[in-house]
Design an enzyme around this catalytic site. Structure first.
Site, PDB file in Angstrom:
ATOM      1  CE  LYS A  81      -3.960   1.719   2.700  1.00  0.00           C
ATOM      2  NZ  LYS A  81      -4.834   1.402   3.868  1.00  0.00           N
ATOM      3  CB  SER A 156      -8.235   2.776   2.759  1.00  0.00           C
ATOM      4  OG  SER A 156      -7.317   2.331   3.766  1.00  0.00           O
ATOM      5  CB  SER A 180      -8.312   0.119   5.749  1.00  0.00           C
ATOM      6  OG  SER A 180      -9.122   1.261   5.714  1.00  0.00           O
TER       7      SER A 180
END
Lengths: 468, 65
Positions: A81, A156, A180
């Site tokens: 990420k 996310s 997330s």
């Protein structure tokens, strides 16, 4: 059976490289080939660094040939990420504001994986500043679910879920402040570990909410997650919230049976208003756990709606505080939904925020008391499978917050309590969408969750299904 | 504990140094309102001596089945 190296699990590929059955270059090239084929459809990567990755793979192979492996993940290519600082590299945080931000430090979690020998493939897409559960990003576009391209990945950690599911990377770091890691794991059919608050250092990871942020992996199996948390966990002088003390042998835990364990099923909240297929898959999951020797019992939890509300108060204020300078100087550079949600924090009085913080201890004590007779609790990650990208693209409309709250209803209470939770692929809808279940454990008892998750994955093959 | 009105939100945002227009204030009120309502049963009920750091004590206490 395919011989494509990228289709192996993290644990298997690490062993194959260590035993010289595969070279790091072969493995890295296999991932790059899949990335080239899938990226135009998924938008899972923020940056692809093919040449640098192959050069690093060659260096890893050379080191291994000289008998100098760096660690347990020697030569394994990974992408994460795009919010983990990596000195000298751009870290966008999924934002326009940090489009050109070059980190000068490296996050502790990422450094520990590098020290284990990983090769950097590039970086993965994410929701802007990790503030959203769907996977939409108004600056870089939505990330697509590899099992159904017109459906969301969840967020996310949207790129992490999509890329791991499509076998573009063997694992990926995500972050979990309100769900997330678990949301993309659920929607994309991969395994995701939200760690206990304080289990892994947050130093060098983009902050969203200092009281709720946790670092954790998304991977194909519980065994892979065990390997990764074992490498990343532990005290860190750069993050005083990272707890001291020994790191358990998580991999050993995954080899244990669940015979005789007791798993609680909530009697309310987590089983209310479920999509029919999610309810079916919960029942089927319980049946598997019983067949593996676990006792499944009902458990009555304290009012989880209050936990959700408290989580929202804490998250909104802390996020607004981090972003205040940019809210003043650069409001037009945020996407509409993220701007709206950051502005929410301005409307919460300091006393309300501190009440929510003061209640955390008693709320955790009450939860602990309620689950005193079970080893873990199981619940759906979300009440629904992945909605379509179109129907969840609510921007800053009046419906936006209610859509977000519905999706994250089952994940936020766990963040507020700081507890660990492992999301595991548990089935598929009749339309082919993955559905995950979350195992919720005691503080710092990730080993129990990984043990149950691994036993479930020995008995099922949902985690092995590869999107076509 | 009641949800703030758009007018109150606008005033709070102004105090924080961030201007929000009436439309944004209404949106914020609708968005954050359910959190105030959900937390209302707890708000104003906590004992005097309760520290936020109690959470860390409870978290690190040994709990087993």
């Amino acid at each position: 059976m395919s011989t494509e190296p990228a289709l192996l699990s993290l644990t298997a590929v690490a062993q194959a490289i260590a035993q010289k059955r595969l070279s790091s270059r072969e493995v890295t090239q296999s991932c790059l080939d899949r990335i080239a084929a899938w990226q135009p459809r998924l938008n899972a990567f923020m940056a692809i660094e093919a040449e640098a990755a192959l050069a690093a793979a060659d260096a890893a192979d050379a080191a291994l040939s000289k008998g100098k492996p760096r660690g347990p993940l020697h030569g394994v290519p990974l992408a994460h990420k795009d919010m983990y600082y990596d000195a000298g590299h751009v870290v966008t945080c999924g934002s326009n504001i940090r489009r050109d931000f070059v980190a000068t430090t490296t996050s502790t979690a990422l450094q520990r994986l590098k020290d284990a020998g990983t090769v950097r493939l590039g970086t993965l897409q994410m929701v802007e500043f990790a503030y959203g559960p769907t996977g939409h990003n108004s600056h870089y576009g939505a990330v697509h679910n590899p099992f159904a391209l017109d459906h969301i990945t969840g967020g996310s950690s949207s790129g992490s879920g999509s890329a791991v599911a499509a076998r573009l990377t063997f694992a990926a770091l995500g972050s979990d402040t309100g769900g997330s890691i678990r949301m993309p794991a659920h929607f994309c059919g991969v395994t995701g570990l939200k760690t206990t608050y304080g289990r892994i250092s947050r130093a060098g990871a983009m902050p969203l909410s200092q009281s709720l942020d946790t670092v954790g992996p998304l991977a194909r199996t519980s065994e892979d997650c065990a390997l990764l948390i074992g490498l990343m966990a532990g005290t860190d002088p750069a993050d005083p919230t990272a707890i001291a003390g020994p790191v358990p042998d998580y991999t050993a835990a995954t080899r244990q049976s669940i015979e005789g364990l007791t798993i609680g099923v909530p009697t309310a909240f987590y089983v209310d208003d479920l999509d029919a297929e999610v309810a079916r898959i919960l029942d089927e999951t319980l049946a598997v756990l019983k067949r593996e020797g676990a006792h499944v019992v009902p458990v009555e939890l304290p009012d989880q709606r209050q936990l959700t509300a408290a989580c929202q108060l804490v998250l909104a204020v802390e996020a607004a505080a981090y972003h205040k300078r940019w809210l003043i100087e650069r409001p037009a550079d945020y996407g509409p939904q993220v701007l709206m949600r950051l502005q929410n924090g301005l409307a919460i009085p300091g006393v309300s925020y501190l009440e929510a913080m003061r209640w955390r201890g008693p709320a955790l004590a009450a939860f602990n008391a309620a689950v005193a007779d079970v080893d873990a609790v199981i619940a759906p990650v979300a009440p629904v499978p992945a909605p379509t990208i179109a129907e969840s693209d609510v921007g800053n409309s009046p419906d936006a917050e209610s859509v977000i709250q519905r999706l994250t209803r089952f994940t936020r209470p766990i963040n507020y309590l700081g507890l660990p939770s492992l999301a595991i692929p548990a089935g598929f809808t009749s339309g082919g969408l993955p559905v995950g279940m979350q195992l919720i454990g005691r503080s710092f008892d990730e080993a129990m969750l990984l043990r149950i998750g691994a036993a479930f994955q020995r008995a099922t093959d949902f985690h092995d299904r590869v999107p076509q | 504990m009641t949800r703030p009105t758009p007018k109150e939100i606008k005033a709070m945002a102004d105090v924080a140094g961030i201007a929000v227009d009436a439309e944004a204030a209404t949106r914020i009120a609708n968005s954050i309102g359910p959190a105030f309502e959900g937390f209302a049963p707890v708000a104003g009920t906590l004992p005097f001596d309760l520290e936020p750091a109690t959470f860390l004590l409870i978290q690190s206490a040994k709990v087993s089945k």
